[in-house]
Design a protein around this motif. Structure first.
Motif, mmCIF file in Angstrom:
data_model
loop_
_atom_site.group_PDB
_atom_site.id
_atom_site.type_symbol
_atom_site.label_atom_id
_atom_site.label_comp_id
_atom_site.label_asym_id
_atom_site.label_seq_id
_atom_site.Cartn_x
_atom_site.Cartn_y
_atom_site.Cartn_z
ATOM 1 N N ARG A 60 39.148 70.269 57.582
ATOM 2 C CA ARG A 60 38.657 71.583 58.014
ATOM 3 C C ARG A 60 37.447 72.043 57.209
ATOM 4 N NH1 ARG A 60 42.274 74.834 61.004
ATOM 5 N NH2 ARG A 60 44.376 73.956 61.164
ATOM 6 N N ARG A 61 37.500 71.815 55.895
ATOM 7 C CA ARG A 61 36.456 72.378 55.023
ATOM 8 C C ARG A 61 35.229 71.487 54.921
ATOM 9 N NH1 ARG A 61 40.816 73.226 51.736
ATOM 10 N NH2 ARG A 61 40.220 71.392 50.538
ATOM 11 N N SER A 77 35.036 66.193 48.055
ATOM 12 C CA SER A 77 34.352 67.390 48.546
ATOM 13 C C SER A 77 32.997 67.560 47.858
ATOM 14 C CB SER A 77 35.213 68.633 48.303
ATOM 15 O OG SER A 77 36.459 68.493 48.944
#
Ligand code: ADP
Ligand code: MG
Length: 252
Positions: A212-213, A192
């Motif tokens: 999703r993020r 991330s």
């Protein structure tokens, strides 16, 4: 305009067009068209056997293709030879199995390719490796051997090793699938961070939270085809095809 400015004129970081691949009678990639823009994060989803790993491997020609085009940053991948090695060095890859060299320290695992392939001096490579290990949160482990690290730590080393080549794009093929559940989070966090820092990424994963993020796009494969190519929001809340609905019904 400088090279850093991603304008309409810059080529996609990854471009696949009309890519086909068979294993014997099995048609594993069917007329694949896929473009990944600079800084874009694409998550590839699909059932087991749908061709996700083959797609990843086709991007850097670990897997030869039957027909079609693969380009990295506007440069077509040659079939073999030193030119292939050069373009391939721009593509970092992280696998389910970490594939670290067991007989080498963490630091040596990371400096090997930059010294051998990129011609970086040993001291510079070590300096960069230490910075990368700090970045993935294991700066204190550089003198250890892979077997002395947890699975999550080893996978973070594998990510640092790929980053040491200063790749233009990073491919991840189920990077957390071999990990004990409690170690998944630390690896997803490193991925991330990379996504936030603007790395171009193609990620095959079952981590739907990451999809999703962090993803800008979700590509859904089934039977060797790209069936959907859309935003995470629309994929998860409004899948357009029965095949995607079926898949989501099984995993969510
Ligand atoms: P996924 O990663 O989505 O599970 P793969 O890309 O690994 O799918 O595999 C796609 C299909 O190709 C599967 O049916 C798989 O069994 C087959 N396959 C993969 N690698 C080989 C190979 N080296 N030889 C023959 N068949 C293969
Ligand atoms: Mg796979």
């Amino acid at each position: 305009m400088s090279d850093e400015t991603a304008g309409a004129s810059s080529p996609p970081m990854v471009r696949m067009a009309g890519v086909d691949k068979h294993f014997g009678d099995l048609h594993v990639l069917r007329d694949i068209d896929l473009e990944v823009a600079r800084g874009e994060v694409v998550v590839v989803l699909g059932p087991s056997g749908s061709g996700k790993s083959t797609l990843c491997r086709a991007i850097n020609r670990l897997e030869p293709i039957d027909s079609g085009i693969v380009e990295i940053d506007g440069v077509a991948l040659p079939a073999e030879g030193s030119e292939l090695a050069k373009v391939r060095a721009d593509v970092g890859m992280v696998f389910q199995q970490f594939n670290l060299f067991a007989h080498m320290t963490i630091l040596d695992n990371i400096t090997l390719a930059p010294v051998r392939v990129r011609g970086v001096s040993k001291s510079e490579a070590q300096e960069r490796a230490r910075a990368l290990l700090d970045r993935v949160g294991i700066g204190d482990q550089s003198g250890k051997y892979p077997a002395q690290l947890s699975g999550g730590q080893q996978q973070r080393v594998a990510i640092a090793r790929a980053l040491a080549m200063q790749p233009k794009v990073m491919l991840f093929d189920e990077p957390t699938s071999a990990l004990d559940p409690e170690m998944v989070g630390e690896v997803v966090e490193v991925m991330s961070d990379l996504a936030r820092d603007g790395m171009t990424m193609v990620v095959v994963t079952h981590e739907m939270g990451f999809a999703r993020r962090a993803a800008h796009r979700v590509v859904f494969m089934d039977g060797g085809e790209i069936v959907e190519d859309t935003t995470p929001d629309s994929f998860f809340s409004r899948p357009a095809t029965e095949r995607a609905r079926d898949f989501l019904g099984k995993i969510l």
